[in-house]
Scaffold this motif. Structure first.
Motif, PDB file in Angstrom:
ATOM      1  N   UNK A  23       0.835  -1.187   0.000  1.00 21.27           N
ATOM      2  CA  UNK A  23       0.000   0.000   0.000  1.00 21.27           C
ATOM      3  C   UNK A  23       0.876   1.245   0.000  1.00 21.27           C
ATOM      4  N   UNK A  24       0.213   2.384   0.023  1.00 19.82           N
ATOM      5  CA  UNK A  24       0.893   3.678  -0.042  1.00 19.82           C
ATOM      6  C   UNK A  24       0.944   4.305   1.349  1.00 19.82           C
ATOM      7  N   UNK A  25       1.702   5.377   1.452  1.00 25.17           N
ATOM      8  CA  UNK A  25       1.795   6.084   2.719  1.00 25.17           C
ATOM      9  C   UNK A  25       0.419   6.563   3.172  1.00 25.17           C
ATOM     10  N   UNK A  26       0.150   6.362   4.465  1.00 27.01           N
ATOM     11  CA  UNK A  26      -1.094   6.811   5.082  1.00 27.01           C
ATOM     12  C   UNK A  26      -0.765   7.507   6.397  1.00 27.01           C
ATOM     13  N   UNK A  27      -1.594   8.487   6.821  1.00 25.90           N
ATOM     14  CA  UNK A  27      -1.445   9.021   8.176  1.00 25.90           C
ATOM     15  C   UNK A  27      -1.547   7.885   9.184  1.00 25.90           C
ATOM     16  N   UNK A  28      -0.839   8.006  10.286  1.00 26.84           N
ATOM     17  CA  UNK A  28      -0.719   6.878  11.209  1.00 26.84           C
ATOM     18  C   UNK A  28      -2.066   6.420  11.772  1.00 26.84           C
ATOM     19  N   UNK A  29      -2.980   7.340  12.024  1.00 27.70           N
ATOM     20  CA  UNK A  29      -4.286   6.930  12.540  1.00 27.70           C
ATOM     21  C   UNK A  29      -5.046   6.107  11.499  1.00 27.70           C
ATOM     22  N   UNK A  30      -4.954   6.529  10.232  1.00 21.69           N
ATOM     23  CA  UNK A  30      -5.592   5.772   9.158  1.00 21.69           C
ATOM     24  C   UNK A  30      -4.897   4.437   8.958  1.00 21.69           C
ATOM     25  N   UNK A  31      -3.570   4.441   9.003  1.00 21.96           N
ATOM     26  CA  UNK A  31      -2.801   3.213   8.839  1.00 21.96           C
ATOM     27  C   UNK A  31      -3.175   2.191   9.897  1.00 21.96           C
ATOM     28  N   UNK A  32      -3.357   2.642  11.103  1.00 19.54           N
ATOM     29  CA  UNK A  32      -3.693   1.728  12.189  1.00 19.54           C
ATOM     30  C   UNK A  32      -5.006   0.997  11.913  1.00 19.54           C
ATOM     31  N   UNK A  33      -5.984   1.720  11.394  1.00 23.46           N
ATOM     32  CA  UNK A  33      -7.275   1.078  11.094  1.00 23.46           C
ATOM     33  C   UNK A  33      -7.150   0.155   9.881  1.00 23.46           C
ATOM     34  N   UNK A  34      -6.338   0.556   8.885  1.00 23.25           N
ATOM     35  CA  UNK A  34      -6.112  -0.305   7.724  1.00 23.25           C
ATOM     36  C   UNK A  34      -5.459  -1.619   8.150  1.00 23.25           C
ATOM     37  N   UNK A  35      -4.460  -1.512   9.016  1.00 22.06           N
ATOM     38  CA  UNK A  35      -3.774  -2.712   9.473  1.00 22.06           C
ATOM     39  C   UNK A  35      -4.706  -3.620  10.272  1.00 22.06           C
TER      40      UNK A  35
ATOM     41  N   UNK B  44       6.882   4.806   1.235  1.00 22.97           N
ATOM     42  CA  UNK B  44       6.961   6.089   1.933  1.00 22.97           C
ATOM     43  C   UNK B  44       8.028   6.951   1.262  1.00 22.97           C
ATOM     44  N   UNK B  45       7.656   8.142   0.872  1.00 17.54           N
ATOM     45  CA  UNK B  45       8.662   9.070   0.350  1.00 17.54           C
ATOM     46  C   UNK B  45       9.519   9.560   1.507  1.00 17.54           C
ATOM     47  N   UNK B  46      10.826   9.466   1.364  1.00 16.94           N
ATOM     48  CA  UNK B  46      11.736   9.838   2.452  1.00 16.94           C
ATOM     49  C   UNK B  46      12.820  10.769   1.921  1.00 16.94           C
ATOM     50  N   UNK B  47      12.792  12.015   2.355  1.00 15.69           N
ATOM     51  CA  UNK B  47      13.854  12.964   2.046  1.00 15.69           C
ATOM     52  C   UNK B  47      14.608  13.232   3.345  1.00 15.69           C
ATOM     53  N   UNK B  48      15.869  12.828   3.378  1.00 12.06           N
ATOM     54  CA  UNK B  48      16.653  12.916   4.605  1.00 12.06           C
ATOM     55  C   UNK B  48      17.307  14.291   4.707  1.00 12.06           C
TER      56      UNK B  48
ATOM     57  N   UNK C 195       7.633  12.301   3.858  1.00 14.42           N
ATOM     58  CA  UNK C 195       8.162  13.385   4.669  1.00 14.42           C
ATOM     59  C   UNK C 195       9.595  13.724   4.271  1.00 14.42           C
ATOM     60  N   UNK C 196       9.969  14.964   4.568  1.00 10.79           N
ATOM     61  CA  UNK C 196      11.367  15.345   4.678  1.00 10.79           C
ATOM     62  C   UNK C 196      11.636  15.559   6.163  1.00 10.79           C
ATOM     63  N   UNK C 197      12.665  14.901   6.691  1.00 11.09           N
ATOM     64  CA  UNK C 197      12.939  14.966   8.124  1.00 11.09           C
ATOM     65  C   UNK C 197      14.369  14.532   8.385  1.00 11.09           C
ATOM     66  N   UNK C 198      14.817  14.767   9.628  1.00  9.07           N
ATOM     67  CA  UNK C 198      16.119  14.298  10.055  1.00  9.07           C
ATOM     68  C   UNK C 198      16.099  12.821  10.389  1.00  9.07           C
ATOM     69  N   UNK C 199      17.270  12.245  10.469  1.00  6.23           N
ATOM     70  CA  UNK C 199      17.376  10.806  10.707  1.00  6.23           C
ATOM     71  C   UNK C 199      16.765  10.395  12.036  1.00  6.23           C
ATOM     72  N   UNK C 200      16.889  11.225  13.054  1.00  6.34           N
ATOM     73  CA  UNK C 200      16.357  10.857  14.364  1.00  6.34           C
ATOM     74  C   UNK C 200      14.837  10.729  14.324  1.00  6.34           C
ATOM     75  N   UNK C 201      14.195  11.643  13.606  1.00  5.84           N
ATOM     76  CA  UNK C 201      12.733  11.552  13.491  1.00  5.84           C
ATOM     77  C   UNK C 201      12.343  10.307  12.695  1.00  5.84           C
ATOM     78  N   UNK C 202      13.071  10.030  11.604  1.00  5.03           N
ATOM     79  CA  UNK C 202      12.739   8.864  10.801  1.00  5.03           C
ATOM     80  C   UNK C 202      12.913   7.572  11.592  1.00  5.03           C
ATOM     81  N   UNK C 203      13.933   7.496  12.444  1.00  2.00           N
ATOM     82  CA  UNK C 203      14.107   6.295  13.265  1.00  2.00           C
ATOM     83  C   UNK C 203      12.882   6.081  14.141  1.00  2.00           C
TER      84      UNK C 203
END
Length: 306
Positions: free
Chosen positions: A213-225, A241-245, A260-268
């Motif tokens: 599947x494609x990227x989903x907001x976490x609340x939506x993802x939780x219900x999909x799962x 998931x699109x990831x720009x570091x 998202x574009x984010x730092x490595x700590x957030x992505x972890x």
């Protein structure tokens, strides 16, 4: 996991309890013109060496400038066969083969051949297609793609599993006097329907070996799962998931289309959260202006830390 479908690629992605990571071609980021083949293969070997578990190729039969994406340009079977010769153990995935536009016998032959030549590393994402002008080009009614998708999946399973099968389908008939060779390394090449593929969730859970599947907001993802687990049990769930570091490891998330574009700590933290929710594999986009360095940095600062 599903019994009988654990080829080497499927095992690489879903055979452990950890979240696995894949990268998508073109690794150089060239999406509207032919990528440099040698450079792509060097990067494929590099991605495997630094710890990525899969390399995924798009199926884009015809280039539509309005869509703005030609995938890796080359036919996915030829491309992944070339990638197989330049890698050793990484899974090779399609994201995803447009089944209504391809004769299932051609898909079955190509997929089984690639699976054999790669020592069982193929994982087959399959889809109904989303580029409207391609359908009249192939003389396929776009309104029929959901039904054709179901028919194709049934056709593929039959000719992979049975010797001299009997099949009656919209594409033609087999009466038991012809056989498809080679057969896959396991009973069937694992199939991951992509998106909803114009099917019910119950159908996807019954007939797919997992769900891409494609990227989903976490609340939506939780219900999909939760819905997926209800119909599919422990069959795996993968997502793109699109990831720009960002250069700053502590940078917070800046939303992008499907990621998202984010730092490595957030992505972890983000990927640990996905793992806790029950996501099994993520297809990420870690490359930018310096693909070799970007792959290594993402692997070191995100993949290894998750």
């Amino acid at each position: 996991m599903t019994d009988g479908h654990e080829n080497a690629g499927f095992e690489r992605l879903f055979g452990s309890d950890r979240l696995t990571f894949g990268a998508g071609f073109p690794l150089t980021g060239a999406r509207e013109s032919r990528p440099d083949v040698g450079r792509e293969m060097t990067l494929a070997a590099h991605a495997e060496a630094v710890g990525f578990d899969a390399l995924w190729a798009r199926d884009v039969p015809l280039y539509w400038p309005r869509f703005g994406d030609a995938g890796q340009t080359f036919d996915p079977w030829t491309w992944l066969g070339h990638a197989a010769a330049h890698t050793d153990e990484v899974a090779l995935g399609t994201a995803s083969v447009v089944l209504p536009l391809r004769h299932p016998l051609h898909v079955a032959k190509s997929a089984a051949s690639l699976d054999r030549l790669s020592d069982g590393r193929l994982v087959l994402g399959v889809a109904t297609g989303d580029r409207d002008p391609e359908f009249p080009a192939f003389d396929v009614d776009i309104e029929d793609r959901g039904e054709l998708f179901r028919e194709s999946v049934a056709f593929l399973r039959t000719v992979w599993r049975e010797r001299f099968p009997e099949v009656d389908s919209p594409w033609g008939s087999l009466s038991g006097d012809l056989d498809l060779v080679p057969k896959p390394t396991t009973g069937t090449v694992p199939l991951l329907p992509t998106g909803r593929a114009r099917q019910s969730l119950e159908w996807l859970g019954e007939h797919g070996d997992g769900w891409l599947f494609y990227h989903l907001p976490e609340s939506t993802l939780e219900s999909y799962l939760a819905d997926w687990r209800q119909v599919a049990g422990e069959k795996p769930y993968a997502m793109a998931v699109r990831t720009e570091l960002a250069d700053d490891p502590g940078a917070g998330p800046d939303p992008r289309h499907l990621g998202y574009r984010a730092g490595s700590e957030w992505f972890v933290d983000y990927f640990r959260g996905l793992e806790d929710l029950g996501v099994d594999h993520v297809l990420v986009s870690p490359t930018g202006d310096d693909p070799e360095a970007d792959l290594a940095r993402f692997a070191e600062t995100v993949v290894e830390q998750v």
